[in-house]
Scaffold this active site. Sequence first.
Site, short mmCIF file in Angstrom:
data_model
loop_
_atom_site.label_atom_id
_atom_site.label_comp_id
_atom_site.label_asym_id
_atom_site.label_seq_id
_atom_site.Cartn_x
_atom_site.Cartn_y
_atom_site.Cartn_z
N THR A 168 0.85 -1.20 0.00
CA THR A 168 0.00 0.00 0.00
C THR A 168 0.89 1.25 0.00
O THR A 168 1.99 1.23 0.55
CB THR A 168 -0.88 -0.02 1.26
N ARG A 196 -14.10 -7.13 0.30
CA ARG A 196 -13.33 -6.89 1.55
C ARG A 196 -12.72 -5.48 1.49
O ARG A 196 -12.08 -5.11 0.51
CB ARG A 196 -12.25 -7.94 1.70
N VAL A 197 -12.91 -4.73 2.54
CA VAL A 197 -12.30 -3.40 2.64
C VAL A 197 -11.47 -3.38 3.92
O VAL A 197 -11.96 -3.78 4.98
CB VAL A 197 -13.37 -2.30 2.68
N ASP A 199 -8.19 -1.18 6.15
CA ASP A 199 -8.04 0.08 6.90
C ASP A 199 -7.89 1.31 6.00
O ASP A 199 -8.23 2.43 6.41
CB ASP A 199 -6.79 0.00 7.78
N GLY A 220 -0.14 -2.07 6.10
CA GLY A 220 0.00 -3.31 6.86
C GLY A 220 -1.30 -4.08 6.88
O GLY A 220 -2.18 -3.85 6.04
N GLY A 222 -4.72 -4.81 7.44
CA GLY A 222 -5.81 -3.87 7.66
C GLY A 222 -6.69 -4.19 8.83
O GLY A 222 -7.13 -3.30 9.57
N1 ASP Z 1 -3.52 -2.01 4.67
C1 ASP Z 1 -3.91 -2.61 3.42
C2 ASP Z 1 -5.17 -3.39 3.60
O1 ASP Z 1 -5.29 -4.09 4.56
C3 ASP Z 1 -2.85 -3.51 2.85
C4 ASP Z 1 -1.45 -2.93 2.82
O2 ASP Z 1 -1.10 -2.03 3.58
O3 ASP Z 1 -0.67 -3.38 2.00
O4 ASP Z 1 -6.02 -3.30 2.74
#
Ligand code: ASP
Length: 300
Positions: A168, A196-197, A199, A220, A222
């Site tokens: 991300t 799915r959503v 953070d 990270g 989520g």
């Molecule tokens: N935080 C993001 C999520 O969980 C994934 C990521 O940070 O790579 O959608």
Amino acid sequence: MEPKLIVHGGAWDIPDEFVEDHLRGVEHAVAETFPLLQQGCSALDAVEKAVNLLEEDPTFDAGRGSFLNAEGDIELDALIMDGATLDFGAVCAVRNLLHPVSLARRAMHGDGFRFLAGQGAMQFARECGFQELDPCELLTERELALYRRLRDDRDFQPIKAFSGPSDTVGAVALDHDGNLACATSTGGTPRKHPGRVGDSPIVGAGGYADNEFGAASATGYGESILRVLLCRTACDNLNGASAMDAAGLAVNRLLDRGKGYGGVIVISRDGEYGYAHNTPRMAFCHADENGVPRPFIRIN
Ligand code: ASP
């Protein structure tokens, strides 16, 4: 105020062969955007621009290069927040857009809404004249190969995000007027359930900005970041702690209470940078006191 800009390109066990691309990608975002801040552009414009550049870069899990979900589709989430007004715009589960963060920016000025999901968000994208791409234009060979590998993995567990990819992107800026802003954009997690959503588009979790304290952007796992509202926690910590400590304490809480892995970038209202992660590596770049981009992969 002296302007500040910091970006991140994900927190995970970034393999050696991907390090160069990560460094180049985050450096490019700062090198192209920081001069605009020096010329007087707003923090809000700067974080959108920096994240746009990272969305275009196939290295990262945002825009082009995003992970595929369990059905082989790309669904994107993004958030942008203005520390001057606490106003925000967010979109989730959007498809076929290169720059979901720019749609989030438009949602900031929505007529009776700030956060749009799925079909409704895509309708808004059309109303705003966003170009819808063929899904193949967001897809990379690397992600197709990962999708095929995970699809056939009977032992697949989403929580193993500690060693899995987590690319991300996010940006935090402070402008000449002392305004702070943050933006975050993601394709989510590999083989996620459709719809799915995580953070990233959620205020306080994937990003937070308040001129009274500071601003932050996270990456990270989520589901863990949501438990502890990582970015809001980091901003709250700025009330008394240095930016580095505020980030570090927030990431400690991510592990202790959120039971998960990730990282966060922070700028305090005084323009101090902070960053922390509990993954093996995380990719960052900030503009130093001379305006020079300083990309680095921090190792735990
Ligand atoms: N935080 C993001 C999520 O969980 C994934 C990521 O940070 O790579 O959608």
